[in-house]
Design an enzyme around this catalytic site. Structure first.
Site, PDB file in Angstrom:
ATOM      1  N   GLY A 181      11.440   1.901  -1.447  1.00  0.00           N
ATOM      2  CA  GLY A 181      11.785   3.182  -2.042  1.00  0.00           C
ATOM      3  C   GLY A 181      10.754   3.481  -3.109  1.00  0.00           C
ATOM      4  O   GLY A 181       9.781   2.746  -3.288  1.00  0.00           O
TER       5      GLY A 181
ATOM      6  N   ARG B 206       7.933   3.047  -8.368  1.00  0.00           N
ATOM      7  CA  ARG B 206       7.218   3.392  -9.600  1.00  0.00           C
ATOM      8  C   ARG B 206       6.829   4.862  -9.644  1.00  0.00           C
ATOM      9  O   ARG B 206       6.000   5.276 -10.447  1.00  0.00           O
ATOM     10  CB  ARG B 206       5.974   2.526  -9.757  1.00  0.00           C
ATOM     11  CG  ARG B 206       4.966   2.639  -8.634  1.00  0.00           C
ATOM     12  CD  ARG B 206       3.926   1.537  -8.734  1.00  0.00           C
ATOM     13  NE  ARG B 206       3.040   1.519  -7.584  1.00  0.00           N
ATOM     14  CZ  ARG B 206       1.800   2.005  -7.600  1.00  0.00           C
ATOM     15  NH1 ARG B 206       1.340   2.563  -8.691  1.00  0.00           N
ATOM     16  NH2 ARG B 206       1.048   1.929  -6.526  1.00  0.00           N
TER      17      ARG B 206
ATOM     18  N   GLY C 180       7.502  -0.987 -12.322  1.00  0.00           N
ATOM     19  CA  GLY C 180       7.546   0.466 -12.195  1.00  0.00           C
ATOM     20  C   GLY C 180       6.336   1.183 -12.768  1.00  0.00           C
ATOM     21  O   GLY C 180       6.321   2.411 -12.823  1.00  0.00           O
TER      22      GLY C 180
ATOM     23  N   ARG D 240       8.245  10.122   4.531  1.00  0.00           N
ATOM     24  CA  ARG D 240       7.425   9.156   5.251  1.00  0.00           C
ATOM     25  C   ARG D 240       8.131   8.712   6.529  1.00  0.00           C
ATOM     26  O   ARG D 240       9.331   8.934   6.696  1.00  0.00           O
ATOM     27  CB  ARG D 240       7.207   7.914   4.370  1.00  0.00           C
ATOM     28  CG  ARG D 240       6.823   8.230   2.933  1.00  0.00           C
ATOM     29  CD  ARG D 240       7.379   7.168   1.959  1.00  0.00           C
ATOM     30  NE  ARG D 240       7.166   7.573   0.562  1.00  0.00           N
ATOM     31  CZ  ARG D 240       6.155   7.156  -0.187  1.00  0.00           C
ATOM     32  NH1 ARG D 240       5.286   6.300   0.301  1.00  0.00           N
ATOM     33  NH2 ARG D 240       6.005   7.574  -1.420  1.00  0.00           N
TER      34      ARG D 240
ATOM     35  N   ASP E 190       5.678   2.905   5.584  1.00  0.00           N
ATOM     36  CA  ASP E 190       6.130   3.608   4.383  1.00  0.00           C
ATOM     37  C   ASP E 190       4.977   4.340   3.701  1.00  0.00           C
ATOM     38  O   ASP E 190       5.202   5.088   2.743  1.00  0.00           O
ATOM     39  CB  ASP E 190       6.798   2.648   3.396  1.00  0.00           C
ATOM     40  CG  ASP E 190       5.910   1.480   3.008  1.00  0.00           C
ATOM     41  OD1 ASP E 190       5.596   0.677   3.896  1.00  0.00           O
ATOM     42  OD2 ASP E 190       5.538   1.371   1.823  1.00  0.00           O
ATOM     43  N   ASN E 191       3.750   4.150   4.186  1.00  0.00           N
ATOM     44  CA  ASN E 191       2.592   4.879   3.666  1.00  0.00           C
ATOM     45  C   ASN E 191       2.098   5.940   4.638  1.00  0.00           C
ATOM     46  O   ASN E 191       0.984   6.442   4.485  1.00  0.00           O
ATOM     47  CB  ASN E 191       1.445   3.909   3.366  1.00  0.00           C
ATOM     48  CG  ASN E 191       1.751   2.974   2.216  1.00  0.00           C
ATOM     49  OD1 ASN E 191       2.577   3.284   1.364  1.00  0.00           O
ATOM     50  ND2 ASN E 191       1.100   1.834   2.178  1.00  0.00           N
TER      51      ASN E 191
END
Length: 489
Positions: free
Chosen positions: A88, A91, A124, A181, A250-251
């Site tokens: 998720g 940061r 973060g 994404r 996720d990218n």
């Protein structure tokens, strides 16, 4: 921030299964490193001259801003091929959306904003080093015409952040058409939240693919678009020698924009197996593997969309990827060498060119730029790039004979001037070489942001001759080649 700007919060209107509201955590003594006036003006945002301390604080989460509704998105993803459900925005925070002067809606996202429920073992934070790299690279890709997120602004601070060593905390403001994404769909699929999966697909279609609503199967049409746009993005990467370095699902942007810059690198010497990420021990994300990995990632997305789309339709869409990628890549490469028509023998000419570049480790960007200046500089600068001068001369002879068979719209043979002028519009003189980014970072870490700002402006116009910036067009020193970059940020 102008009152004329139109803000919205569409993602925040979704159920909280999609995100968690989180306030940014302040950094100490913010210092503005760089602000993107050209981009700001497209939204009627403040420009650099208007960025007071209060304004900077408001933009970067340190003060009250009634337009922001910060939230951390929840998603999952395959990282180096292994599924990880614990992902998720660890940061970064989605602050809101803004509409530019063309009526286009963009997310405003703050990276390095502190702890969220998805930070896992992290703090973060983002550090100045990685934030500079993302700012410069996203703007470099935009200048090249490659689909990408954009950078609006960057601040440094006196807050210490601990990585391999103590570094200064930084925050980056990022603009994107969406931050959704592949991993968003994977999260809902693997947690069996099928209503949320369908809602997400419906909203993505509504916001980003409205033209498919009238199709017989809108979900299948949507996936076809994702495959096509991803193929086009990857073709641009390959044509311009860009290695992303960490193509986890996720990218991967659902709309085919280059996303989440980490250990990226542009090719120096042409080396198809170039690995820019020093954590990529198996070479999964090597430059020449990017088309294959993109298809693998699309297959993972297809699996997550299987409750909405028949398997045969998903397979048909995936089956088109290589054709679509080849089409886009061929088109881009033909523009780069000025051979727009398709003729017998072209495949051999192109293959021999890449073999020549590989065998002699020729600088990728410089080769095509010199080829586009044959009309002004002649053949010698091209041949000088190649160790095997005899082979280079023989290939150039074949290439120039082939150029004589290109015709313009009037049916006349294209002149060298006409062809090369067009080639110079697609073959950059300047790219973001890793050693240049590193030099800018080292100066910024000493409080001198001048080179960051200079590179940011230079890379907006990578195809133009900029006589006072010739030093940035030089070939890299040996120590600056093939630099492997850490994922840590």
């Amino acid at each position: 921030m102008s009152s004329k700007v139109q803000f919205s919060h569409r993602f925040a209107e979704l159920p909280q299964a999609f995100y968690t509201p989180v306030d940014p955590q302040p950094l100490d003594n913010l210092k503005l490193v760089v602000w993107n006036d050209d981009l700001a003006e497209q939204f009627a945002f403040s420009t650099t001259s208007q960025m007071t301390e209060d304004n900077i604080a408001a933009w970067f989460g340190m003060g009250e801003n009634e337009n922001f509704q910060p939230l951390a998105m929840k998603y999952a993803g395959h990282q180096f091929g292994a599924y990880n459900p614990e992902l998720g925005d660890g940061r970064g925070l989605l602050l809101c959306e803004a509409t530019n002067t063309e009526g286009e809606v963009f997310d405003i996202h703050l990276k390095g904003a502190g702890l969220t429920p998805y930070s896992r073992m992290g703090d973060g934070r983002a550090v100045l080093r990685s934030s500079i790299r993302e700012y410069l690279c996203s703007e470099a890709l935009a200048g090249l015409g490659i689909p990408t997120t954009r950078a609006l602004g960057l601040v440094d601070s006196e807050t210490p952040v601990y990585r391999e060593q103590v570094e200064s905390g930084a925050m980056l403001l990022r603009l994107a058409r969406t931050h959704i994404r592949f991993g968003h769909f994977e999260h809902f699929f693997y947690t069996n939240q099928m209503a949320e999966l369908k809602l997400l697909a419906d909203k993505v279609i509504e916001w980003h693919f409205p033209h498919v609503v009238s199709e017989t199967n809108p979900y299948a049409a949507f996936f076809n678009c994702v495959v096509d746009q991803t193929a086009e993005m990857i073709a641009y990467w390959q044509a311009y020698g860009f290695a992303h370095g960490v193509m986890n699902t996720d990218n991967m942007s659902i709309i085919g924009q280059t996303f989440d810059f980490g250990p990226f690198g542009f090719l120096d010497d042409y080396e198809p197996g170039y690995i820019c990420n020093h954590s990529d021990y198996q070479g999964r994300y090597a430059y020449d593997q990017q088309p294959r990995v993109a298809l693998w990632n699309l297959s993972a997305l297809a699996h997550s969309l299987s409750p909405l789309i028949d398997k045969s339709l998903l397979e048909a869409a995936l089956g088109q990827f290589e054709t679509q990628y080849s089409h886009y890549f061929s088109q881009l490469m033909r523009e780069k060498v000025g051979l727009l028509s398709k003729q017998d023998g072209d495949s051999e000419l192109f293959n021999d060119m890449f073999d020549l570049l590989k065998a002699n480790r020729v600088d990728f960007t410089r080769f095509f730029r010199q080829l586009s200046e044959l009309d002004k500089l002649g053949r010698e600068p091209v041949v000088d790039l190649v160790l095997d001068r005899e082979s280079a001369s023989a290939w150039l002879e074949r290439y120039q004979l082939r150029c004589q068979t290109e015709f313009n719209d009037s049916g006349e043979a294209k002149s060298d001037l006409e062809r090369c002028a067009a080639m110079r519009k697609v073959n950059p003189k300047y790219i973001l070489r890793n050693y240049l980014a590193q030099q800018a970072i080292e100066k910024a870490q000493q409080g001198d942001y001048g080179m960051v700002r200079e590179l940011a402006e230079l890379l907006k116009h990578p195809f133009d001759d900029q006589p006072d910036k010739e030093a940035y067009a030089k070939l890299p020193p040996e120590w600056g080649k093939k630099m492997e970059i850490s994922c840590s940020s």
